[in-house]
Design a protein around this motif. Structure first.
Motif, PDB file in Angstrom:
ATOM      1  N   GLU A   7       0.827  -1.208   0.000  1.00  0.00           N
ATOM      2  CA  GLU A   7       0.000   0.000   0.000  1.00  0.00           C
ATOM      3  C   GLU A   7       0.861   1.259   0.000  1.00  0.00           C
ATOM      4  N   PRO A   8       0.864   1.992  -1.123  1.00  0.00           N
ATOM      5  CA  PRO A   8       1.623   3.246  -1.163  1.00  0.00           C
ATOM      6  C   PRO A   8       0.877   4.376  -0.471  1.00  0.00           C
ATOM      7  N   GLN A   9       1.652   5.229   0.157  1.00  0.00           N
ATOM      8  CA  GLN A   9       1.103   6.417   0.828  1.00  0.00           C
ATOM      9  C   GLN A   9       2.036   7.580   0.508  1.00  0.00           C
ATOM     10  N   TRP A  29       7.275   8.667  -1.279  1.00  0.00           N
ATOM     11  CA  TRP A  29       6.256   7.670  -0.993  1.00  0.00           C
ATOM     12  C   TRP A  29       6.729   6.677   0.049  1.00  0.00           C
ATOM     13  N   SER A  30       5.820   6.255   0.888  1.00  0.00           N
ATOM     14  CA  SER A  30       5.992   5.111   1.776  1.00  0.00           C
ATOM     15  C   SER A  30       5.187   3.985   1.141  1.00  0.00           C
ATOM     16  N   ILE A  31       5.785   2.789   1.043  1.00  0.00           N
ATOM     17  CA  ILE A  31       5.087   1.641   0.467  1.00  0.00           C
ATOM     18  C   ILE A  31       5.074   0.560   1.542  1.00  0.00           C
ATOM     19  N   GLU A  32       3.919   0.354   2.117  1.00  0.00           N
ATOM     20  CA  GLU A  32       3.816  -0.519   3.287  1.00  0.00           C
ATOM     21  C   GLU A  32       3.362  -1.918   2.904  1.00  0.00           C
ATOM     22  N   LEU A  55       3.466   4.589  -9.536  1.00  0.00           N
ATOM     23  CA  LEU A  55       3.626   5.870  -8.841  1.00  0.00           C
ATOM     24  C   LEU A  55       4.438   6.895  -9.629  1.00  0.00           C
ATOM     25  N   THR A  56       5.362   6.422 -10.468  1.00  0.00           N
ATOM     26  CA  THR A  56       6.239   7.350 -11.182  1.00  0.00           C
ATOM     27  C   THR A  56       6.614   6.793 -12.545  1.00  0.00           C
TER      28      THR A  56
END
Length: 132
Positions: free
Chosen positions: A24-26, A33-36, A84-85
């Motif tokens: 889950e990206p945040q 980004w944090s990707i959990e 995301l990019t």
């Protein structure tokens, strides 16, 4: 025969698509980004990605913080990064010695990415109980 090959390829890649949903990206800040991953033990379903990863966009490309917990885990992480990019991952930073922090390095190196060396182990102290 083509239909059989297509069905086999779909079934083989299906778990990777599910894994991308587990990560889950945040967005923390613009371009950061944090990707959990799941808060569970490493297992075949989470591909060893039970950690939090990071992605930082720079003018020269994206920097990934920790490569994933396995080859397949790194590939699933790459799918999330691509969502995301548009920038390619140019560097991978290893932040620790836990296996889910470096086992994905081989995948990224096969993609032509550079990985930072593993950090040195923390110094250990011998703890001697005090007897008063």
């Amino acid at each position: 025969m083509r239909r059989l090959a297509l069905a086999a390829a779909t079934l083989a890649l299906w778990p990777l698509g599910l894994m991308a949903q587990i990560l889950e990206p945040q967005q923390v800040a613009p371009g950061v980004w944090s990707i959990e991953g799941p808060a569970a033990q490493r297992d075949p379903q989470n591909l060893g990605n039970n950690a939090t990863f990071g992605l930082i966009e720079t003018s020269e490309g994206a920097v990934l913080v920790d490569p994933g917990g396995s080859w397949k885990g790194a590939s699933a992480l790459h799918d999330v990064v691509r969502s995301l990019t548009d920038q390619p991952v140019t560097h991978v930073i290893n932040t620790g010695g836990q296996d889910h922090r470096w086992l994905g390095n081989g995948y990224w190196q096969s993609q032509g990415r550079r990985s930072s060396p593993l950090p040195p182990p923390l110094p250990t102290k011998r703890i001697v109980p005090r007897c008063n």
